[in-house]
Motif scaffolding. Structure first.
Motif, mmCIF file in Angstrom:
data_model
loop_
_atom_site.group_PDB
_atom_site.id
_atom_site.type_symbol
_atom_site.label_atom_id
_atom_site.label_comp_id
_atom_site.label_asym_id
_atom_site.label_seq_id
_atom_site.Cartn_x
_atom_site.Cartn_y
_atom_site.Cartn_z
ATOM 1 N N ASP A 1 0.789 -1.224 0.000
ATOM 2 C CA ASP A 1 0.000 0.000 0.000
ATOM 3 C C ASP A 1 0.828 1.284 0.000
ATOM 4 O OD1 ASP A 1 0.941 -0.378 2.574
ATOM 5 O OD2 ASP A 1 -1.022 -0.350 3.542
ATOM 6 N N VAL A 2 2.079 1.217 0.444
ATOM 7 C CA VAL A 2 2.877 2.435 0.576
ATOM 8 C C VAL A 2 3.658 2.817 -0.681
ATOM 9 C CG1 VAL A 2 4.788 3.531 1.836
ATOM 10 C CG2 VAL A 2 3.016 2.297 3.085
ATOM 11 N N PRO A 3 4.277 1.884 -1.416
ATOM 12 C CA PRO A 3 5.084 2.285 -2.578
ATOM 13 C C PRO A 3 4.380 3.204 -3.579
ATOM 14 C CG PRO A 3 5.566 0.025 -2.029
ATOM 15 C CD PRO A 3 4.422 0.429 -1.145
ATOM 16 N N PRO A 4 3.075 3.021 -3.867
ATOM 17 C CA PRO A 4 2.440 3.991 -4.764
ATOM 18 C C PRO A 4 2.413 5.403 -4.184
ATOM 19 C CG PRO A 4 1.124 1.982 -4.632
ATOM 20 C CD PRO A 4 2.152 1.893 -3.549
ATOM 21 N N ILE B 1 -4.839 -0.671 11.650
ATOM 22 C CA ILE B 1 -3.539 -0.038 11.494
ATOM 23 C C ILE B 1 -2.819 -0.464 10.218
ATOM 24 C CG2 ILE B 1 -3.246 0.252 13.985
ATOM 25 C CD1 ILE B 1 -1.212 -2.043 13.876
ATOM 26 N N ASP B 2 -3.357 -1.417 9.488
ATOM 27 C CA ASP B 2 -2.685 -1.865 8.271
ATOM 28 C C ASP B 2 -3.704 -2.430 7.290
ATOM 29 O OD1 ASP B 2 -0.407 -2.172 6.731
ATOM 30 O OD2 ASP B 2 0.075 -4.163 7.514
ATOM 31 N N GLN B 3 -3.384 -2.356 6.013
ATOM 32 C CA GLN B 3 -4.214 -2.961 4.980
ATOM 33 C C GLN B 3 -3.755 -4.392 4.705
ATOM 34 O OE1 GLN B 3 -5.189 -0.724 1.397
ATOM 35 N NE2 GLN B 3 -4.265 1.116 2.266
ATOM 36 N N THR B 4 -4.659 -5.203 4.200
ATOM 37 C CA THR B 4 -4.280 -6.541 3.758
ATOM 38 C C THR B 4 -4.340 -6.641 2.230
ATOM 39 O OG1 THR B 4 -6.562 -7.314 4.057
ATOM 40 C CG2 THR B 4 -5.029 -7.662 5.890
ATOM 41 N N SER B 5 -4.571 -5.512 1.568
ATOM 42 C CA SER B 5 -4.591 -5.475 0.100
ATOM 43 C C SER B 5 -3.253 -4.999 -0.434
ATOM 44 C CB SER B 5 -5.691 -4.520 -0.397
ATOM 45 O OG SER B 5 -6.973 -4.984 -0.066
ATOM 46 N N SER B 6 -2.984 -5.366 -1.673
ATOM 47 C CA SER B 6 -1.854 -4.807 -2.411
ATOM 48 C C SER B 6 -2.388 -4.270 -3.735
ATOM 49 C CB SER B 6 -0.766 -5.860 -2.635
ATOM 50 O OG SER B 6 -1.279 -6.989 -3.314
ATOM 51 N N TYR B 7 -1.526 -3.596 -4.486
ATOM 52 C CA TYR B 7 -1.993 -2.854 -5.651
ATOM 53 C C TYR B 7 -1.128 -3.125 -6.872
ATOM 54 C CZ TYR B 7 -4.718 -0.389 -2.178
ATOM 55 O OH TYR B 7 -5.605 -0.101 -1.157
ATOM 56 N N TYR B 8 -1.794 -3.316 -8.015
ATOM 57 C CA TYR B 8 -1.073 -3.396 -9.281
ATOM 58 C C TYR B 8 -0.803 -1.994 -9.793
ATOM 59 C CZ TYR B 8 -1.367 -8.419 -10.047
ATOM 60 O OH TYR B 8 -1.184 -9.781 -9.948
ATOM 61 N N PRO C 1 11.964 -1.571 5.745
ATOM 62 C CA PRO C 1 12.288 -1.271 4.349
ATOM 63 C C PRO C 1 11.628 0.070 3.971
ATOM 64 C CG PRO C 1 11.325 -3.473 4.593
ATOM 65 C CD PRO C 1 11.054 -2.728 5.855
ATOM 66 N N GLN C 2 12.420 1.069 3.710
ATOM 67 C CA GLN C 2 11.891 2.418 3.497
ATOM 68 C C GLN C 2 10.933 2.482 2.306
ATOM 69 O OE1 GLN C 2 14.867 5.456 2.797
ATOM 70 N NE2 GLN C 2 13.494 7.081 3.484
ATOM 71 N N GLY C 3 9.800 3.151 2.519
ATOM 72 C CA GLY C 3 8.841 3.341 1.452
ATOM 73 C C GLY C 3 7.997 2.123 1.145
ATOM 74 N N SER C 4 8.094 1.102 1.982
ATOM 75 C CA SER C 4 7.351 -0.141 1.760
ATOM 76 C C SER C 4 6.076 -0.151 2.590
ATOM 77 C CB SER C 4 8.218 -1.346 2.137
ATOM 78 O OG SER C 4 8.403 -1.379 3.549
ATOM 79 N N SER C 5 5.245 -1.176 2.381
ATOM 80 C CA SER C 5 4.050 -1.338 3.199
ATOM 81 C C SER C 5 4.420 -1.523 4.673
ATOM 82 C CB SER C 5 3.222 -2.531 2.703
ATOM 83 O OG SER C 5 3.985 -3.723 2.747
ATOM 84 N N LEU D 1 -3.665 7.007 4.317
ATOM 85 C CA LEU D 1 -2.289 6.602 4.579
ATOM 86 C C LEU D 1 -1.312 7.633 4.029
ATOM 87 C CD1 LEU D 1 -0.398 4.450 5.709
ATOM 88 C CD2 LEU D 1 -0.568 3.240 3.522
ATOM 89 N N ALA D 2 -1.595 8.160 2.837
ATOM 90 C CA ALA D 2 -0.735 9.185 2.250
ATOM 91 C C ALA D 2 -0.697 10.429 3.125
ATOM 92 C CB ALA D 2 -1.226 9.542 0.849
ATOM 93 N N ASP D 3 -1.841 10.819 3.637
ATOM 94 C CA ASP D 3 -1.897 11.997 4.513
ATOM 95 C C ASP D 3 -1.114 11.755 5.804
ATOM 96 O OD1 ASP D 3 -3.483 13.185 2.592
ATOM 97 O OD2 ASP D 3 -5.373 12.848 3.668
ATOM 98 N N ALA D 4 -1.170 10.520 6.308
ATOM 99 C CA ALA D 4 -0.418 10.179 7.516
ATOM 100 C C ALA D 4 1.085 10.242 7.248
ATOM 101 C CB ALA D 4 -0.814 8.787 8.008
ATOM 102 N N PHE D 5 1.516 9.802 6.073
ATOM 103 C CA PHE D 5 2.931 9.875 5.707
ATOM 104 C C PHE D 5 3.392 11.328 5.605
ATOM 105 C CE2 PHE D 5 3.569 5.504 5.344
ATOM 106 C CZ PHE D 5 4.862 5.232 4.935
#
Length: 350
Positions: free
Chosen positions: A107-110, A230-237, A160-164, A314-318
């Motif tokens: 969820d975080v890399p995008p 506190i975390d997603q269980t999805s990932s994204y293409y 791992p920086q920038g990772s989920s 999540l983006a706003d939290a980052f």
């Protein structure tokens, strides 16, 4: 594949490029279960024959081994190849540069990629079939005195920086009333983090499966599970802007995504073969691959408004935590490839 791929190996993490696959099974193999299963053919789309699509394989996700096992690309009117990444941020960077056409990340890399104004789009979602199973966790070594997220205050956490897993660490701290400055986030790639964790150089490790499951099997303990809220269980293409902007290539890329969805849907119904594929790609014992299956079985669907809302939060939290410096608009980097209502879990097989 252009020379930029070799630069990515040095600058963004290990990546290995597999050879082109015209037919993923051998020509003598007549048992490939998906070699002629419900996808576009060369006769229907001769114009696609000029394309070679590169699929990002995120940390040994089984996609390449499954493609060979199932023959899902055997009848494709284009060629495919696979590029291996150790985690998501380098994969997003490769999609933005056009070195890969499609790949799945957390969820975080995008979010971090969009903050750097990379040119890519989120095009589909991998939804967990077992949302009560954590895909990633914050773990501590055997004998650790840490018991709750609040105990992470002042401690060193490998991430791992920038990772989920980076997102999980931030949200775990926030759930305990802490910020990123209240702990020491030690940014390490998964291999380096494993060494630091095993040698006691960090107090905790935020990491996904199978690394988390293997560490727990060897005596580590889960401190925080990577589960909602506190975390997603999805990932994204994610896909390359370059591929998406070309109408003909976009249509072919949609076929690539549907074939990938089909191979995973087949694998879920054949867990023994799926585990062997994961074991082969990740270089882990078969027992460890089987143990991680429950947390990685997914269904592929279009991106929905609820997904965009979760990613935006999540983006706003980052941004608030100072982990990115530019506000990200998730709706602007979303471009569904799949038709409304598509759900790979509804696919059937003979």
């Amino acid at each position: 594949m252009r020379n930029a791929i070799s630069r990515l190996v040095i600058a963004a993490g290990p990546l290995a490029l597999a050879g082109s696959l015209v037919a993923c099974g051998s020509s003598s193999d007549t048992t490939a279960p998906l070699s002629n299963a419900g996808n576009a053919s060369s006769a229907e789309h001769p114009e696609w024959s000029k394309y070679t699509f590169t699929i990002g394989d995120n940390g040994g996700d089984g996609s390449q081994a499954l493609a060979k096992l199932t023959g899902v690309f055997d009848s494709a009117p284009y060629k495919v190849r696979f590029a291996r990444f150790t985690y998501g941020p380098p994969l997003v960077q490769a999609a933005a540069s056009g070195d890969i056409d499609l790949g799945s990340v957390g969820d975080v890399p995008p979010i971090t990629g969009a903050a750097k104004e990379y040119g890519f789009k989120i095009v589909a979602v991998n939804r967990s079939l077992t949302p009560d199973q954590a895909v990633e966790n914050i773990i501590v070594p055997k004998g650790s005195k840490l018991r709750t997220a609040a105990d992470l205050k002042g401690k060193r956490i490998a991430v791992p920086q920038g990772s989920s897993a980076h997102g999980l660490a931030l949200n775990a701290l926030k759930s305990a009333g802490l910020g990123p400055k209240d702990a020491k986030l030690v940014f390490l790639d998964p291999a380096a983090a494993a060494t630091a964790f095993n040698t006691g150089k960090v107090d905790a490790w935020s990491i996904w499966n199978p690394q988390s499951a293997i560490a727990v099997k060897n005596g580590a303990r889960i401190l925080v599970k990577g589960l909602p809220p506190i975390d997603q269980t999805s990932s994204y293409y994610v896909a390359s802007d370059t591929s998406l902007k070309d109408r003909t290539k976009r249509a072919a890329l949609t076929d690539v995504l549907k074939r990938l969805a089909r191979e995973y849907a087949w694998a879920i119904k054949h867990p023994d073969q799926y585990a062997k594929a994961l074991s082969q790609e990740q270089g882990i014992p078969l027992a460890d691959a089987k143990a991680s299956l429950a947390a990685i079985e997914n269904r592929v669907t279009p991106v929905e408004k609820a997904d965009i809302a979760l990613e935006q939060k999540l983006a706003d939290a980052f941004l608030e935590a100072g982990q990115i410096t530019k506000k990200v608009d998730l709706a602007s980097i979303t471009d569904n490839l799949l038709p409304a209502g598509y759900d790979s879990s509804r696919l059937t097989f003979d």
